[in-house]
Design an enzyme around this catalytic site. Structure first.
Site, PDB file in Angstrom:
ATOM      1  N   GLY A   1      38.349  36.323  45.150  1.00  0.00           N
ATOM      2  CA  GLY A   1      38.218  37.412  44.195  1.00  0.00           C
ATOM      3  C   GLY A   1      36.799  37.806  43.821  1.00  0.00           C
ATOM      4  O   GLY A   1      36.537  38.952  43.483  1.00  0.00           O
TER       5      GLY A   1
ATOM      6  N   GLU B   1      32.828  34.043  38.568  1.00  0.00           N
ATOM      7  CA  GLU B   1      34.259  34.358  38.670  1.00  0.00           C
ATOM      8  C   GLU B   1      34.495  35.864  38.534  1.00  0.00           C
ATOM      9  O   GLU B   1      33.766  36.549  37.816  1.00  0.00           O
ATOM     10  CB  GLU B   1      35.023  33.647  37.549  1.00  0.00           C
ATOM     11  CG  GLU B   1      35.593  32.295  37.954  1.00  0.00           C
ATOM     12  CD  GLU B   1      36.821  32.420  38.852  1.00  0.00           C
ATOM     13  OE1 GLU B   1      36.996  33.444  39.538  1.00  0.00           O
ATOM     14  OE2 GLU B   1      37.621  31.468  38.864  1.00  0.00           O
ATOM     15  N   ASP B   2      35.541  36.345  39.183  1.00  0.00           N
ATOM     16  CA  ASP B   2      35.948  37.740  39.018  1.00  0.00           C
ATOM     17  C   ASP B   2      36.643  37.931  37.672  1.00  0.00           C
ATOM     18  O   ASP B   2      36.363  38.858  36.928  1.00  0.00           O
ATOM     19  CB  ASP B   2      36.877  38.169  40.166  1.00  0.00           C
ATOM     20  CG  ASP B   2      38.010  37.180  40.428  1.00  0.00           C
ATOM     21  OD1 ASP B   2      38.025  36.087  39.824  1.00  0.00           O
ATOM     22  OD2 ASP B   2      38.889  37.491  41.250  1.00  0.00           O
TER      23      ASP B   2
ATOM     24  N   ASP C   1      41.714  33.981  33.350  1.00  0.00           N
ATOM     25  CA  ASP C   1      43.021  34.247  32.740  1.00  0.00           C
ATOM     26  C   ASP C   1      43.412  33.018  31.917  1.00  0.00           C
ATOM     27  O   ASP C   1      42.922  32.822  30.810  1.00  0.00           O
ATOM     28  CB  ASP C   1      43.981  34.544  33.912  1.00  0.00           C
ATOM     29  CG  ASP C   1      45.371  34.985  33.490  1.00  0.00           C
ATOM     30  OD1 ASP C   1      46.130  34.130  33.000  1.00  0.00           O
ATOM     31  OD2 ASP C   1      45.714  36.164  33.677  1.00  0.00           O
ATOM     32  N   SER C   2      44.239  32.124  32.460  1.00  0.00           N
ATOM     33  CA  SER C   2      44.657  30.930  31.712  1.00  0.00           C
ATOM     34  C   SER C   2      43.513  29.935  31.533  1.00  0.00           C
ATOM     35  O   SER C   2      43.511  29.144  30.600  1.00  0.00           O
ATOM     36  CB  SER C   2      45.800  30.240  32.451  1.00  0.00           C
ATOM     37  OG  SER C   2      45.324  29.665  33.655  1.00  0.00           O
ATOM     38  N   GLY C   3      42.553  29.967  32.460  1.00  0.00           N
ATOM     39  CA  GLY C   3      41.450  29.013  32.421  1.00  0.00           C
ATOM     40  C   GLY C   3      41.694  27.773  33.261  1.00  0.00           C
ATOM     41  O   GLY C   3      40.824  26.906  33.351  1.00  0.00           O
TER      42      GLY C   3
ATOM     43  N   ASP D   1      43.046  41.019  43.812  1.00  0.00           N
ATOM     44  CA  ASP D   1      44.175  41.441  44.651  1.00  0.00           C
ATOM     45  C   ASP D   1      45.510  41.361  43.939  1.00  0.00           C
ATOM     46  O   ASP D   1      45.667  40.650  42.952  1.00  0.00           O
ATOM     47  CB  ASP D   1      44.261  40.533  45.879  1.00  0.00           C
ATOM     48  CG  ASP D   1      44.774  39.136  45.507  1.00  0.00           C
ATOM     49  OD1 ASP D   1      44.153  38.482  44.636  1.00  0.00           O
ATOM     50  OD2 ASP D   1      45.813  38.709  46.049  1.00  0.00           O
TER      51      ASP D   1
ATOM     52  N   ARG E   1      41.789  44.453  47.278  1.00  0.00           N
ATOM     53  CA  ARG E   1      40.456  43.878  47.058  1.00  0.00           C
ATOM     54  C   ARG E   1      39.323  44.849  47.381  1.00  0.00           C
ATOM     55  O   ARG E   1      38.231  44.743  46.842  1.00  0.00           O
ATOM     56  CB  ARG E   1      40.256  42.629  47.939  1.00  0.00           C
ATOM     57  CG  ARG E   1      41.153  41.458  47.587  1.00  0.00           C
ATOM     58  CD  ARG E   1      40.658  40.212  48.299  1.00  0.00           C
ATOM     59  NE  ARG E   1      41.643  39.150  48.357  1.00  0.00           N
ATOM     60  CZ  ARG E   1      41.864  38.276  47.371  1.00  0.00           C
ATOM     61  NH1 ARG E   1      41.172  38.338  46.266  1.00  0.00           N
ATOM     62  NH2 ARG E   1      42.786  37.343  47.509  1.00  0.00           N
TER      63      ARG E   1
HETATM   64  P1  IMP Z   1      43.292  31.313  35.825  1.00  0.00           P
HETATM   65  O1  IMP Z   1      43.198  29.974  36.498  1.00  0.00           O
HETATM   66  O2  IMP Z   1      44.666  31.572  35.248  1.00  0.00           O
HETATM   67  O3  IMP Z   1      42.193  31.520  34.800  1.00  0.00           O
HETATM   68  O4  IMP Z   1      43.159  32.436  36.926  1.00  0.00           O
HETATM   69  C1  IMP Z   1      42.042  32.461  37.686  1.00  0.00           C
HETATM   70  C2  IMP Z   1      42.145  33.267  38.960  1.00  0.00           C
HETATM   71  O5  IMP Z   1      43.376  33.979  39.117  1.00  0.00           O
HETATM   72  C3  IMP Z   1      41.082  34.330  38.917  1.00  0.00           C
HETATM   73  O6  IMP Z   1      39.866  33.838  39.391  1.00  0.00           O
HETATM   74  C4  IMP Z   1      41.656  35.391  39.813  1.00  0.00           C
HETATM   75  O7  IMP Z   1      41.297  35.165  41.143  1.00  0.00           O
HETATM   76  C5  IMP Z   1      43.135  35.277  39.583  1.00  0.00           C
HETATM   77  N1  IMP Z   1      43.556  36.266  38.564  1.00  0.00           N
HETATM   78  C6  IMP Z   1      43.701  36.088  37.235  1.00  0.00           C
HETATM   79  N2  IMP Z   1      44.090  37.205  36.616  1.00  0.00           N
HETATM   80  C7  IMP Z   1      44.175  38.147  37.587  1.00  0.00           C
HETATM   81  C8  IMP Z   1      44.513  39.544  37.575  1.00  0.00           C
HETATM   82  O8  IMP Z   1      44.799  40.191  36.549  1.00  0.00           O
HETATM   83  N3  IMP Z   1      44.470  40.157  38.798  1.00  0.00           N
HETATM   84  C9  IMP Z   1      44.162  39.531  39.962  1.00  0.00           C
HETATM   85  N4  IMP Z   1      43.835  38.224  40.002  1.00  0.00           N
HETATM   86  C10 IMP Z   1      43.841  37.542  38.832  1.00  0.00           C
HETATM   87 MG    MG Z   2      38.830  34.242  41.056  1.00  0.00          MG
END
Ligand code: IMP
Ligand code: MG
Length: 179
Positions: A49, A103-104, A107-109, A163, A169
């Site tokens: 991403g 990071e792009d 979200d949850s971390g 994506d 992307r």
């Molecule tokens: P996390 O581990 O839930 O914080 O998510 C992290 C990864 O999930 C990010 O680095 C993204 O690559 C992907 N991600 C989270 N939210 C989105 C979204 O809204 N669209 C696309 N990819 C996402």
């Molecule tokens: Mg990412």
């Protein structure tokens, strides 16, 4: 491109952040990082991403960073799977370096938490997190997110590296899901 609405598989997305706004955000983030005047900097970019964001950000960075790319995966479809898979591609010479995780979107971390702990074990001088987008209401981790391009609602987005099931992307702007 720059259409008002796009369709990817079964979902419709609407224009959310233009490339001009992305450009302004990237410039602002680069200025903040440059202002630290660090040397011995390593950018650790989280694929897939972050590829576009990393590329644009690096062009504006003045501290001669080493640039590494790593890969993790925690997402399938539009919902976080809540578990982080294996980390691939990390070179281990981080000792004494200022590490910036690029990071792009956070979200949850889950991803950042695992990454942060893994990188910390290599004795860097510091670790900072840089993310283009941050969803504060979805965030459940404790890692401080120091450099945020833009806070957004808990909506699924695509484009500029991000994506939906591997598509979208290449889009130069960011689109948000229409619910
Ligand atoms: P996390 O581990 O839930 O914080 O998510 C992290 C990864 O999930 C990010 O680095 C993204 O690559 C992907 N991600 C989270 N939210 C989105 C979204 O809204 N669209 C696309 N990819 C996402
Ligand atoms: Mg990412």
């Amino acid at each position: 491109m720059n259409k008002k609405q796009i369709a990817i598989f079964d979902k419709t997305f609407e224009l959310f952040i233009s490339s001009a706004e992305i450009n302004d955000i990237v410039i602002e983030l680069a200025q903040k990082i440059n202002a630290l005047k660090y040397s011995n900097v390593v950018f650790v970019s989280v694929l897939n991403g972050s590829f576009m964001f990393t590329s644009d950000l690096c062009k504006r960075i003045e501290c001669n960073p080493e640039i590494q790319f790593i890969k993790v995966a925690s997402y399938s479809g539009v919902h976080s799977q809540g578990k982080v898979q294996e980390l691939i591609g990390l070179k281990k010479d981080l000792q004494g370096k200022h590490v910036f995780i690029i990071e792009d979107i956070i979200d949850s971390g889950n991803t950042i938490e695992t990454l942060y702990e893994t990188l910390k074990a290599h004795y860097p001088s510091s670790i900072s997190v840089v993310t283009l987008l941050f969803k504060p209401s979805a965030y459940e981790a404790l890692v401080p997110i120091e450099f945020v391009g833009k806070n957004i609602q808990n909506d699924f987005v695509v484009g500029y590296g991000m994506d939906y099931n591997e598509l979208g992307r290449e889009l130069p702007e960011i689109y948000k899901i229409v619910n």
